[in-house]
Design a protein around this motif. Structure first.
Motif, short mmCIF file in Angstrom:
data_model
loop_
_atom_site.label_atom_id
_atom_site.label_comp_id
_atom_site.label_asym_id
_atom_site.label_seq_id
_atom_site.Cartn_x
_atom_site.Cartn_y
_atom_site.Cartn_z
N ALA A 1 8.88 -2.29 9.88
CA ALA A 1 10.03 -1.74 9.16
C ALA A 1 10.01 -2.26 7.73
O ALA A 1 9.45 -3.31 7.44
N THR A 2 10.62 -1.49 6.85
CA THR A 2 10.85 -1.94 5.48
C THR A 2 12.06 -1.20 4.94
O THR A 2 12.40 -0.13 5.41
N LYS A 3 12.71 -1.83 3.98
CA LYS A 3 13.80 -1.13 3.31
C LYS A 3 13.22 0.02 2.49
O LYS A 3 12.01 0.17 2.37
N SER A 4 14.07 0.82 1.92
CA SER A 4 13.59 1.96 1.12
C SER A 4 13.43 1.59 -0.35
O SER A 4 13.01 2.42 -1.14
N TYR A 5 13.74 0.36 -0.70
CA TYR A 5 13.59 -0.10 -2.09
C TYR A 5 13.54 -1.62 -2.07
O TYR A 5 13.84 -2.26 -1.06
N GLY A 6 13.13 -2.21 -3.17
CA GLY A 6 13.20 -3.66 -3.32
C GLY A 6 11.94 -4.41 -2.95
O GLY A 6 10.83 -3.86 -2.90
N ALA A 7 12.12 -5.70 -2.65
CA ALA A 7 11.01 -6.62 -2.44
C ALA A 7 10.15 -6.24 -1.25
O ALA A 7 8.92 -6.39 -1.29
N SER A 8 10.76 -5.74 -0.17
CA SER A 8 9.94 -5.38 1.00
C SER A 8 9.03 -4.19 0.69
O SER A 8 7.89 -4.14 1.14
N VAL A 9 9.51 -3.25 -0.11
CA VAL A 9 8.69 -2.11 -0.52
C VAL A 9 7.59 -2.57 -1.46
O VAL A 9 6.45 -2.12 -1.36
N SER A 10 7.91 -3.49 -2.36
CA SER A 10 6.89 -4.04 -3.26
C SER A 10 5.78 -4.73 -2.46
O SER A 10 4.59 -4.57 -2.77
N ALA A 11 6.16 -5.48 -1.42
CA ALA A 11 5.16 -6.15 -0.58
C ALA A 11 4.30 -5.12 0.13
O ALA A 11 3.07 -5.27 0.22
N LEU A 12 4.92 -4.06 0.63
CA LEU A 12 4.17 -2.99 1.30
C LEU A 12 3.23 -2.30 0.34
O LEU A 12 2.06 -2.07 0.65
N ASN A 13 3.71 -1.99 -0.86
CA ASN A 13 2.87 -1.32 -1.86
C ASN A 13 1.70 -2.20 -2.30
O ASN A 13 0.60 -1.70 -2.52
N SER A 14 1.93 -3.50 -2.40
CA SER A 14 0.84 -4.43 -2.74
C SER A 14 -0.22 -4.43 -1.65
O SER A 14 -1.42 -4.42 -1.93
N PHE A 15 0.23 -4.45 -0.39
CA PHE A 15 -0.71 -4.40 0.73
C PHE A 15 -1.50 -3.11 0.69
O PHE A 15 -2.72 -3.11 0.86
N ALA A 16 -0.83 -1.98 0.45
CA ALA A 16 -1.49 -0.68 0.41
C ALA A 16 -2.55 -0.63 -0.69
O ALA A 16 -3.65 -0.13 -0.49
N ALA A 17 -2.21 -1.17 -1.86
CA ALA A 17 -3.16 -1.16 -2.97
C ALA A 17 -4.39 -2.03 -2.67
O ALA A 17 -5.50 -1.68 -3.05
N ALA A 18 -4.18 -3.14 -1.97
CA ALA A 18 -5.28 -4.05 -1.66
C ALA A 18 -6.10 -3.59 -0.45
O ALA A 18 -7.19 -4.10 -0.21
N ASN A 19 -5.57 -2.63 0.33
CA ASN A 19 -6.22 -2.18 1.56
C ASN A 19 -6.26 -0.66 1.63
O ASN A 19 -5.64 -0.06 2.52
N PRO A 20 -6.97 -0.01 0.71
CA PRO A 20 -6.95 1.45 0.66
C PRO A 20 -7.54 2.14 1.89
O PRO A 20 -7.28 3.31 2.13
N ALA A 21 -8.31 1.41 2.70
CA ALA A 21 -8.90 2.02 3.89
C ALA A 21 -7.90 2.14 5.04
O ALA A 21 -8.16 2.83 6.01
N ILE A 22 -6.77 1.46 4.93
CA ILE A 22 -5.75 1.52 5.99
C ILE A 22 -4.82 2.68 5.68
O ILE A 22 -4.22 2.75 4.61
N THR A 23 -4.68 3.59 6.64
CA THR A 23 -3.79 4.73 6.50
C THR A 23 -2.35 4.25 6.66
O THR A 23 -2.04 3.53 7.62
N ILE A 24 -1.49 4.65 5.74
CA ILE A 24 -0.09 4.27 5.83
C ILE A 24 0.74 5.53 6.06
O ILE A 24 0.65 6.49 5.30
N VAL A 25 1.52 5.49 7.13
CA VAL A 25 2.42 6.58 7.50
C VAL A 25 3.84 6.06 7.35
O VAL A 25 4.19 5.02 7.90
N ARG A 26 4.66 6.78 6.58
CA ARG A 26 6.05 6.38 6.38
C ARG A 26 6.97 7.32 7.14
O ARG A 26 6.86 8.53 7.02
#
Length: 140
Positions: free
Chosen positions: A89-114
């Protein structure tokens, strides 16, 4: 990478995203109860289990996601327990989304479904069930 039925499927992060008190955690717990037959009280913050649906793989589930640390703990399941799919889970804005986006940028091979979890005034159980089914629909 997941391997089954002669194909290769990339690792996947399924994110239930919404504002505070929108039912993210309740939806994830409903997914585990209704679709994975896991009914533990109290439900742990992090849980992993083997799944045999269309192959053999490991599912990691993190029910908490309101902080950046919760998200970092969830995505760490990929490495710590070699999970093929992680639900968090993550909020729709804020620090948790920033952490998710950082993970996504560092791991482009992992598919992210929201999957959106929206606050409803009544009918929480029905709304949580819909989100739980949406989570299940992304499990290969």
């Amino acid at each position: 990478m997941l391997r089954f039925k002669g194909s290769i499927v990339p690792k996947k992060l399924i994110v239930v995203q919404g504002i505070s008190n929108s039912g993210k955690t309740s939806s994830i717990i409903e997914f585990m109860k209704s679709h994975r037959n896991v009914n533990v009280v109290p439900f742990p913050a992090l849980i992993t289990l083997p799944i045999q649906k269309s192959g053999n793989w490991i599912l990691g589930v993190a029910k908490d996601g309101d902080s950046a640390q919760n998200v970092r703990d969830a995505v760490a399941l990929f490495g710590t327990y070699n999970c093929d799919i992680v639900v968090c889970a993550t909020k729709s804005y804020g620090a948790s989304v920033s952490a998710l986006n950082s993970f996504a940028a560092a791991n482009p091979a992992i598919t992210i479904v929201r999957i959106a979890s929206t606050w409803v005034a009544t009918g929480h159980a029905a709304a949580n069930s819909l989100v739980a089914s949406a989570i299940e629909s992304h499990i290969p």
